[in-house]
Scaffold this motif. Sequence first.
Motif, short mmCIF file in Angstrom:
data_model
loop_
_atom_site.label_atom_id
_atom_site.label_comp_id
_atom_site.label_asym_id
_atom_site.label_seq_id
_atom_site.Cartn_x
_atom_site.Cartn_y
_atom_site.Cartn_z
N LYS A 118 -5.92 -8.74 -4.23
CA LYS A 118 -7.12 -8.06 -3.76
C LYS A 118 -6.89 -6.65 -4.18
O LYS A 118 -6.03 -5.81 -4.07
CB LYS A 118 -7.38 -7.85 -2.18
CG LYS A 118 -8.60 -7.35 -1.84
CD LYS A 118 -9.14 -7.68 -0.41
CE LYS A 118 -10.42 -6.92 0.12
NZ LYS A 118 -11.47 -7.33 -0.73
N LYS A 119 -7.84 -6.08 -5.08
CA LYS A 119 -7.68 -4.88 -6.13
C LYS A 119 -7.83 -3.80 -5.24
O LYS A 119 -6.75 -2.85 -5.42
CB LYS A 119 -8.82 -4.96 -7.02
CG LYS A 119 -8.70 -4.04 -8.03
CD LYS A 119 -9.68 -4.20 -9.23
CE LYS A 119 -9.32 -3.44 -10.46
NZ LYS A 119 -10.35 -3.37 -11.39
N ASP A 120 -8.64 -3.84 -3.83
CA ASP A 120 -8.57 -2.19 -3.17
C ASP A 120 -7.85 -2.51 -1.94
O ASP A 120 -7.66 -1.67 -1.34
CB ASP A 120 -10.24 -2.28 -3.06
CG ASP A 120 -10.74 -3.38 -2.37
OD1 ASP A 120 -11.93 -3.28 -2.16
OD2 ASP A 120 -10.17 -4.63 -2.60
N ASP A 121 -7.15 -3.55 -1.71
CA ASP A 121 -6.07 -3.56 -0.64
C ASP A 121 -5.11 -4.47 -1.00
O ASP A 121 -5.22 -5.69 -0.70
CB ASP A 121 -6.99 -4.03 0.47
CG ASP A 121 -6.13 -3.91 1.89
OD1 ASP A 121 -6.61 -3.85 3.06
OD2 ASP A 121 -4.90 -3.39 1.75
N ARG A 122 -4.02 -3.79 -1.62
CA ARG A 122 -2.91 -4.60 -2.24
C ARG A 122 -2.15 -5.46 -1.27
O ARG A 122 -1.41 -6.25 -1.62
CB ARG A 122 -2.02 -3.68 -3.11
CG ARG A 122 -2.69 -3.24 -4.02
CD ARG A 122 -3.25 -4.40 -5.18
NE ARG A 122 -4.33 -3.74 -6.05
CZ ARG A 122 -3.56 -3.17 -7.27
NH1 ARG A 122 -2.46 -3.06 -7.70
NH2 ARG A 122 -4.56 -2.52 -8.08
N SER B 207 0.84 -1.15 0.07
CA SER B 207 -0.10 -0.07 0.10
C SER B 207 0.76 1.11 -0.03
O SER B 207 0.40 2.38 -0.33
CB SER B 207 -0.75 -0.10 1.01
OG SER B 207 -0.26 -0.13 2.25
N TYR C 206 -5.52 -10.03 -10.60
CA TYR C 206 -6.60 -9.97 -9.56
C TYR C 206 -7.18 -11.03 -9.26
O TYR C 206 -8.03 -11.13 -8.34
CB TYR C 206 -7.46 -8.74 -10.39
CG TYR C 206 -6.95 -7.41 -10.34
CD1 TYR C 206 -7.17 -6.81 -11.36
CD2 TYR C 206 -6.28 -6.80 -9.51
CE1 TYR C 206 -6.62 -5.37 -11.69
CE2 TYR C 206 -5.73 -5.53 -9.30
CZ TYR C 206 -5.99 -4.80 -10.50
OH TYR C 206 -5.66 -3.65 -10.76
N HIS D 206 0.58 1.40 -3.93
CA HIS D 206 -0.76 1.15 -4.15
C HIS D 206 -1.81 1.81 -3.25
O HIS D 206 -2.35 1.29 -2.49
CB HIS D 206 -1.04 -0.51 -4.25
CG HIS D 206 -0.02 -0.88 -5.48
ND1 HIS D 206 -0.54 -0.89 -6.90
CD2 HIS D 206 1.05 -1.60 -5.37
CE1 HIS D 206 0.25 -1.70 -7.43
NE2 HIS D 206 1.17 -2.18 -6.63
N ASN D 207 -1.86 3.21 -3.26
CA ASN D 207 -2.84 3.98 -2.72
C ASN D 207 -3.39 5.04 -3.40
O ASN D 207 -3.41 4.62 -4.84
CB ASN D 207 -2.02 4.56 -1.44
CG ASN D 207 -0.70 5.08 -2.01
OD1 ASN D 207 -0.82 5.68 -3.08
ND2 ASN D 207 0.28 5.18 -1.19
N ASN D 208 -3.92 5.97 -2.96
CA ASN D 208 -4.66 7.00 -4.05
C ASN D 208 -4.11 7.94 -4.57
O ASN D 208 -4.38 8.63 -5.16
CB ASN D 208 -5.90 7.46 -2.98
CG ASN D 208 -6.98 6.40 -2.65
OD1 ASN D 208 -7.21 5.37 -3.47
ND2 ASN D 208 -7.53 6.29 -1.45
#
Lengths: 409, 207, 323
Positions: free
Chosen positions: B126-130, B87, B122, B90-92
């Motif tokens: 996990k796409k939204d929590d790498r 993360s 994928y 891989h964050n916003n």
Amino acid sequence: MIKKSPGKGLIAFFTDIIRWNLSGGIVYQLYLCVLAAFMVLGVYAYFVQINLGLSATNMSNIVSWGFYISNFTFLVGVAAAAVMIILPAYIFKDKDLHKVVIIGEVVAIGALVMCLMFVFVDLGSPLKAWHMMPIIGIFNWPTSLLTWDVIVLNGYLALNLMVPAYIVYCHYNHRKPDERKYRPLIFISIFWAFAIHLVTAFLYEGLPARPFWNNPLMGPRFLASAFAAGPALITMVLVIINFTTTFKIEAQVFNKLRRIIVVSAIINLIMLFSEIFKEFYLPTHHSLPAVFLYFGLDGHNSLVPWIWTAISMNLLGTLTLAVNPGRNNPKVLFPACILLFLGVWIEKGIGLIVPGLVPSPLGEVVDYAPSWVEVSVTLGILALGVFVVTMLIRPALIIEERFGVEQGT
Amino acid sequence: MKISAFKTGLFWILFLLLLIFSWGYAFSEKNSVVEIYKNATAPFDDEKSVDSILLIPDNTVPVETKYQGGFFWTETRKDKIERFKCSECHNNKDVKIARAAEIAHGDIILDHGGQDKPLSCYTCHKKDDRNFLVTEEGSKIDMDHSYQMCGQCHFRQKKDWVGGAHGKRVSYWAGTRVVKTCTSCHDPHSPLFEKRWPKTYSPPLVN
Amino acid sequence: MNSRKNKDCRKQKKNTPLQDKPFGRREFLKGAVKAAALGSAAMVSGCGTGLLGSSEEDSLRWKEYFKKHYRLMTQEEKDETVRRLERLARLRRGVDIQMSSKGPIERVLFGYAFNLTRCEGFMECVAACVKENNLDRKSNTQYIRIFEMEHGEMSPASGNSKYFHEVPVEDHFYMGVQCFHCEKAPCVKACPTQATYREPDGIVVVDYDWCIGCRYCIAACPYYGRRFNWNEPYVPVNEITKKQHYLGNRMRTRGQMEKCTFCVQRTREGRLPACVEACPTGARVFGNLLDPKSEIRYVLKNKKVFRFKEELGTDAKYWYFID
């Protein structure tokens, strides 16, 4: 009868033996020198082997037993064959064979000495041989067949030393030996002779890991081939004695020996045929050792010429002895016996040990031929055996002849 | 006289038979090893029986499935991933480094699933929590417990891994059971072992 | 006249024996002395360079020569011999080793399983075994053999153990063979001095110093599990594994048998054998057969296992299985 003075005693017995053994014509002295030379060669080669370890031989983890054990196996048979003279001489009271029984026993002693020497030189740690003795070491009897072999071989050596020594010593002292003293030992030695060769056969027969050996015919086959080759050797010794000394041997003796040899050799050939049938009628993986021996396997065919020569010699020798074209003429018997003896030596020696071990338990095939060290040590031990036989036969025959003359026979 | 000879003969025959049977019985006493282990149902206390020091490696996690002997441990994975936590990139936030994907993940060769049904990133990540892996249903799997995710398809191997027929124990056969995790041996992106030359060879078998 | 004749006759008689005796006896005695000298030289050299080494080394070797069979020793005697051997290693090779005389663990029976599907022929096990057990580098002794086999036959006889190329090869599988530690070991039965025997934890070991090198056990073993030291084994000093066990990986000499011991120096400390630890694919499983929770018991219960040459009744503790 003129009462002869009692013997000159044990010390005189031994000094006389040594004196008789060292005196002789130039041919005899040369013969002793040749034997001594071979023995020295053998000792030197063994010295090399002690230094390098058994890697001085051509044995390996696959062919873990080679020339030494081949010769050991064959010579145990020769030793056992003395029974084929002892049995008729003492049980059937055959007078002709009784005359030469001492020679048979001496040949057995020589063969046994050679056997024990072959085992000794084959050991990886000979200085630790005491580990096998009971009480001071561990003697794994009755589980291990090697311990049985040790017992029977040494026991037979003792029997074959004691009885003739007693008889010859009595004759030396101009008196008849007391039959009651040695007759039970003779009986024991008859059964014991069968035992030594059966036990040696069981050494191989009892190993399921080696399908070439693991068949019930090993024991009987060993006996048959021994009783063919052993008396053949004894015949050869008798021919030599007949022509080089004053001890004359009649034609009947040769005839009787010849008959014994022929019967045993024919039984041996029948057993060989039985083995060949079993291996080749419906060959399995267990037949691969026989294929290696008779036809070669994967390009490894070092034993093929040997086994076919051996079988041819065996057949030719047996045929000659059976048909007896020379009417017991020693000049015909001698080469026939040599053929048979060598044929059995190859087949039961290298032709038994190496195929038993090749292919390896995992199927690998290797060739084997003895190295110069093995050949030299073997020659040395063979010379030792011949030497022992000579040293024992010469005085024995002198004493026997003298006693025979005294007794008026 | 004849009768006593018969009796002596009979006695010797019976004696020999007794000898043979007792010998045979002695031989039949030893059980085969298969019988021995099948009858060995009593628990074996490693701690009490083995008096050596059995070191447990540092980086282990307890496995969430129990095996036939209870709890066991497996090696961690997170400490072996160079750039964990994922993360951090891989964050916003925007990615400011050029060719970041190539630098970070350029060494990954994805060869998992064969040509017919290849896996995509994928499928496992996990796409939204790498930081986590993901199952088919969408639940989070910690990277140290990747066996739970791998075991979805490779359930036979997972069962064997739990039992002990697959994978390897770390260093000790006794004591606390520590085993290698899936990713200790298999590269998760290209799990098939690569061809390689053997470490050594067997020379020809002559002396 | 007559007396002259007699004199001549006597002279002749005297001459012939004189001619014969020196030639025959001297030659023979020369040969005998030579043989005796060589023989005793052989014995002395056979003992090694005892005359040239230190007296401490000699006294240690003297004690070592006369010691009992390991199995009959008390624990004190075992510790003593281990200490002597450690000291000898220091004197002879300049290596500091740690030798253990640890006994078997109670209620342990070692078992082994080999996964035929997982082995890829990498031979990491072979290399690890050679290093761990101080095997002779000169003769390339290897306790483990790996066979590259074509699908269709299960016998190593049809396989190739001398491969050296990239592995795994397509349509081939790999089978590893080593001593299987049989419960009814034919080698144990064959040994005339009981130098090889089964320890209570199931491993078949050799008391190297008790072995006389008759090699009957090689003839008896159906699996090619045993090796003989045909030459003096050589291991480079920096490659010697120093943690040793009397029955395991201690340095042997020529004329002794040796074999896989399931790494007794490791397994009695609870560690895995070197081959199991080295395998990169996890094809080897090792454990305590008497422990119901062990991996080996799981394999035996859940996999279709078989033993090599099972029909010979050796009752081996080494199974093969296919996933």
